[in-house]
Design a protein around this motif. Sequence first.
Motif, PDB file in Angstrom:
ATOM      1  N   GLU A 126       1.065  -1.190  -0.126  1.00  0.00           N
ATOM      2  CA  GLU A 126       0.297   0.481  -0.086  1.00  0.00           C
ATOM      3  C   GLU A 126       0.750   1.318   0.102  1.00  0.00           C
ATOM      4  O   GLU A 126       0.479   2.331   0.080  1.00  0.00           O
ATOM      5  CB  GLU A 126      -0.691  -0.210   1.208  1.00  0.00           C
ATOM      6  N   ASN A 149      -1.575  -7.634  -5.219  1.00  0.00           N
ATOM      7  CA  ASN A 149      -3.198  -6.831  -4.627  1.00  0.00           C
ATOM      8  C   ASN A 149      -1.674  -5.939  -4.164  1.00  0.00           C
ATOM      9  O   ASN A 149      -1.562  -5.266  -3.234  1.00  0.00           O
ATOM     10  CB  ASN A 149      -2.838  -7.699  -3.506  1.00  0.00           C
ATOM     11  N   THR A 151      -1.715  -2.676  -3.850  1.00  0.00           N
ATOM     12  CA  THR A 151      -2.991  -1.504  -4.642  1.00  0.00           C
ATOM     13  C   THR A 151      -2.901   0.129  -5.191  1.00  0.00           C
ATOM     14  O   THR A 151      -3.286   0.365  -6.578  1.00  0.00           O
ATOM     15  CB  THR A 151      -4.079  -1.514  -3.772  1.00  0.00           C
ATOM     16  N   LYS A 175      -5.430  -8.541  -8.839  1.00  0.00           N
ATOM     17  CA  LYS A 175      -5.882  -7.305  -8.227  1.00  0.00           C
ATOM     18  C   LYS A 175      -4.591  -6.303  -7.742  1.00  0.00           C
ATOM     19  O   LYS A 175      -4.746  -4.786  -7.185  1.00  0.00           O
ATOM     20  CB  LYS A 175      -5.921  -8.293  -6.512  1.00  0.00           C
ATOM     21  N   SER A 176      -4.217  -6.145  -8.726  1.00  0.00           N
ATOM     22  CA  SER A 176      -2.990  -4.629  -8.765  1.00  0.00           C
ATOM     23  C   SER A 176      -3.706  -3.185  -9.493  1.00  0.00           C
ATOM     24  O   SER A 176      -3.427  -3.816 -10.904  1.00  0.00           O
ATOM     25  CB  SER A 176      -1.641  -5.021  -8.806  1.00  0.00           C
ATOM     26  N   GLU A 177      -5.342  -3.882  -9.199  1.00  0.00           N
ATOM     27  CA  GLU A 177      -5.906  -2.512  -9.878  1.00  0.00           C
ATOM     28  C   GLU A 177      -5.558  -1.480 -10.085  1.00  0.00           C
ATOM     29  O   GLU A 177      -5.782  -0.963 -11.209  1.00  0.00           O
ATOM     30  CB  GLU A 177      -6.528  -3.170  -9.034  1.00  0.00           C
ATOM     31  N   SER A 178      -4.604  -0.570  -9.292  1.00  0.00           N
ATOM     32  CA  SER A 178      -4.189   0.192 -10.271  1.00  0.00           C
ATOM     33  C   SER A 178      -3.159   1.086 -11.500  1.00  0.00           C
ATOM     34  O   SER A 178      -2.869   2.287 -11.774  1.00  0.00           O
ATOM     35  CB  SER A 178      -4.002   1.335  -9.231  1.00  0.00           C
TER      36      SER A 178
END
Length: 199
Positions: A126, A149, A151, A175-178
């Motif tokens: 994060e 993940n 993020t 899930k590394s959505e950015s």
Amino acid sequence: QSLAFLFPDLERSMRETEFLEETDENGSGTKVTEETIVDNGTDHILYAKWIENTTWQEDYTYTLDETNKIMTLNEYIGNDTELIVPGSATVNGVTYTTKLRDNTATVKKGPDGVYHSFGIWYNKREQITSLVFEEGVKLPNNCKFMFENMTKLTTLDVSKLDTSNVTNMYAMFSKSESLETLDVSSFNTSKVTNMGFMF
């Protein structure tokens, strides 16, 4: 006859090299690992080259393979948000190729109650916004959940990674959505058998 009698300049240079091996002019103790003897018929001179230690690896826990000269990164413990991972590191005057650790062993339940494979950067997921790999960084056989993940990650440059020995890329970027863009066109996937849920 003695070395000092036959080659006085060489013998004197060797004494100086012994001093250099102990410390440089700043007292940092950098090790001399390369020596060259030049003989032009009259002069016999020993030249020593400083091999400077790198420092970037201090932001990681790592394991050194002395036989194969490989440094395996285990966990990122630094505080930077934008990271560059070089293809090599020098420790105690010895240069090692950079390799990322296998992602098999560390599957456990996270604070969200979901099971994750805790990769090298997971505990800082994060925080990190940019991750760039330079030429020569080697990936392990199992890259399952390698960048999962993360993020806050908006930039991930994997174009120079050595993927030639990878067999598992399952959920590698899950899930590394950015992430805004991701170029994997340079990946060597000749040994990969699992690409499920890769993105």
